[in-house]
Enzyme design. Structure first.
Site, PDB file in Angstrom:
ATOM      1  CB  ALA A 231       7.382  -8.580   0.032  1.00  0.00           C
ATOM      2  NE  ARG A 232       9.848 -10.429   6.085  1.00  0.00           N
ATOM      3  CZ  ARG A 232       9.550 -11.265   6.973  1.00  0.00           C
ATOM      4  NH1 ARG A 232       8.751 -11.037   7.760  1.00  0.00           N
ATOM      5  NH2 ARG A 232      10.363 -12.505   6.781  1.00  0.00           N
ATOM      6  CD  GLU A 261       3.221  -7.416  10.061  1.00  0.00           C
ATOM      7  OE1 GLU A 261       3.354  -8.659  10.489  1.00  0.00           O
ATOM      8  OE2 GLU A 261       3.102  -7.299   8.909  1.00  0.00           O
ATOM      9  CG  HIS A 279       2.796 -11.329   8.388  1.00  0.00           C
ATOM     10  ND1 HIS A 279       3.596 -10.551   8.819  1.00  0.00           N
ATOM     11  CD2 HIS A 279       3.274 -12.076   7.458  1.00  0.00           C
ATOM     12  CE1 HIS A 279       4.825 -11.010   8.291  1.00  0.00           C
ATOM     13  NE2 HIS A 279       4.430 -11.888   7.598  1.00  0.00           N
ATOM     14  N   GLY A 281       1.030 -14.933   4.857  1.00  0.00           N
ATOM     15  CA  GLY A 281       1.818 -15.641   3.900  1.00  0.00           C
ATOM     16  C   GLY A 281       2.280 -16.966   4.384  1.00  0.00           C
TER      17      GLY A 281
END
Length: 533
Positions: A231-232, A261, A279, A281
């Site tokens: 998610a985050r 990041e 990352h 996603g």
């Protein structure tokens, strides 16, 4: 005719350009290069970005013509939304473009963690056949805790149910009925932590969610649990998770996101049982294409002056087709209000009546405010900052609806009091198959006049010969009358003095205030106004 300039500041899919179409001048720059970005923004009407371009207050200030910032993705960490709102710049993103890709990656991380796929792959490629070292666990009949049952969490739950998993969920904003539709049982977070064999996080990053899965939460989980965060970054405390893995209090983990990041060094990297990705996603061809196409369509709407459903700083929402034509009408009524009344009201009230009230017309309040200030403030006025401008000037807006509308299928009235206590109102409607915009009332005088780019309004004592005088003066100045209508008020009342009349003219070219003043003096007008739309 000059085409609006659309600046593409990062690499986007070819489908994005196709969705924009031929109506714009497309320019490119490297948004990550500040020295290239700022001058490129100078005359851009729209800018399309991903995550590398920082659209902060400085960048927004450099873009004097900017109307829309379009983020081809979900997150808006690189956009100063308050600064954009103050500047009247719409901010749009693609909130649903990556939901399938993100959900699938979460499931992939969960499977990779359960079956030790990453370390087994690395060992075998290193020449080691370590079959017994990388045994895993099945998903069948295990309990998965979904933390956050929004769009992505719901897709994950749907997919994991197909593996025969028992699903529990924590989401304070979801009802038990909605959870049940997904085959999930709503529980409190503590219970989810205690009973889950797998935990997957799908929450937005807020002050409340940062560190939610931290040391205290990890003290409550089973030692056999596998934890996934796609998610985050920061929702799962990475340091606390590393401690739990080191101490054997967590069996495995899968992370696609990190607190900072890019992340190339983390205590989690030391553990074979923690599979990590940079990352990814939204990093599928399909998600990138969906994001680009989505924001391209939003840019088209925004530059056409329309409200965009995916705008994050406009409270418009989805607008049904029946309501959409009224946006332009109500905006023009707002402009007529200020130009005829000669000022902005202390409070603007919209009265909408007729069949249209079957639909949500609350977005018309934005249109009215935009029109109200369009001709009276120096800054750019848009659907975005019209409420900000109104609030700064102490102007409120309210709306009432009534299904009965009298002579027309639908009527919208803008009504308000000026600072000197004067009451003013203007009413309008859309008529016929071509939805012709008409004024149907000013201050209680009944009219039916198509809106025109150039109009003049006179209130005067009703007597013979006025029409001839007006026509004569306009003829001498070379202005052609497109249309004329006179409405009369025969009784004393708050909306007009006894024996008064209101004349509205539509003319083929712009009429000056001096000419209107000359006519007003000749006919003894009590009020005159020039309207240019």
């Amino acid at each position: 005719m000059t085409k609006p300039v659309v600046l593409i500041a990062e690499e986007l899919s070819p489908a994005t350009l196709e969705a924009l179409g031929p109506d714009f001048e497309i320019r490119h720059c490297d948004g990550a290069d500040r020295a290239a970005l700022l001058p490129a923004l100078a005359d851009a009407d729209a800018v399309l970005i991903r995550s590398a371009t920082q659209m902060d207050a400085e960048a927004i200030g450099a873009a004097k013509a900017l109307k829309v910032i379009a983020r081809a993705g979900v997150g808006l960490d690189n956009v100063d939304v308050p600064a954009a709102t103050t500047a009247g710049v719409m901010v749009v993103n693609a909130p649903t473009s990556n939901i399938t890709s993100a959900a699938e990656l979460a499931v992939g991380l969960l499977l990779a963690s359960a079956r030790n796929i990453a370390p087994a792959n690395e060992a075998l490629k290193g020449g080691k056949w370590k079959r017994s070292a990388y045994g895993g666990v099945e998903l069948l009949d295990k309990t998965v805790g979904v933390v956050g049952l929004g769009r992505i969490g719901a897709l994950v739950a749907e997919r994991l149910r197909a593996f025969g998993m028992q699903i529990v969920a924590y989401d304070p904003y979801t009802t038990p009925a909605k959870a049940a539709q997904l085959g999930a049982r709503l529980v409190e977070l503590d219970e989810l932590l205690e009973i889950s064999d797998f935990i997957t996080v799908h929450l937005p990053k807020t002050k409340e969610t940062i560190g939610l899965i931290g040391a205290a939460a990890l003290a409550k989980v089973k030692p056999t649990v596998h934890i996934v965060n796609a998610a985050r970054g920061g929702i799962v405390d990475e340091s606390a998770l590393a401690d739990a893995l080191r101490e054997g209090r967590v069996a495995g983990a899968g992370l696609d996101v990190f607190a900072k990041e890019p992340c190339t060094d983390s205590p989690l990297f030391a553990f074979e049982r923690c599979v990590v990705t940079p990352h990814l996603g939204a990093s599928t061809d399909e998600a990138q294409e969906k994001a680009g196409v989505s924001v391209a369509r939003s840019v088209r709407l925004a530059l056409a002056g329309d409200i965009v459903p995916d705008a994050v700083n406009v409270s418009g929402g989805v607008i049904v087709e029946e309501v959409r034509p009224g946006l332009a009408l109500v905006e023009k009524l707002g402009r007529v209000f200020t130009q005829v009344a000669g000022g902005v009201p202390l409070h603007l009230h919209l009265e909408v009546s007729g069949e249209i009230t079957e639909h949500d017309v609350s977005v018309w309040q934005l249109s009215a405010l935009k029109g109200l200030f369009l001709d009276v403030v120096e800054e750019q006025v848009s659907y975005v900052n019209a409420p900000v401008i109104a609030q700064a000037r102490g102007v409120g807006v309210t709306l009432t609806t009534d299904p009965a509308s009298g002579d027309f299928r639908n009527v919208t009235v803008l009504r308000g009091s000026l600072k000197d206590g004067t009451e003013f109102s203007v009413a309008g409607t859309l008529t016929g198959p071509r939805m012709i915009e008409k004024i149907v009332g000013i201050n209680g005088f009944d009219l039916e006049v198509p809106l025109s780019d150039h109009m003049a309004v006179f209130t005067y004592p009703d007597r013979p010969g006025i029409i001839g005088q007006v026509g004569s003066i306009l003829g001498e100045t070379g202005i052609n009358i497109g249309g004329m209508q006179v409405a009369r008020s025969l009784s004393q009342g708050s909306q007009g003095a006894a024996g008064s009349a209101l004349m509205i003219l539509t003319v083929d070219s712009e009429i000056t205030h001096e000419i209107v003043a000359t006519i007003g003096t000749a006919i003894g007008a009590t009020h005159t106004a020039v309207v240019n739309l």
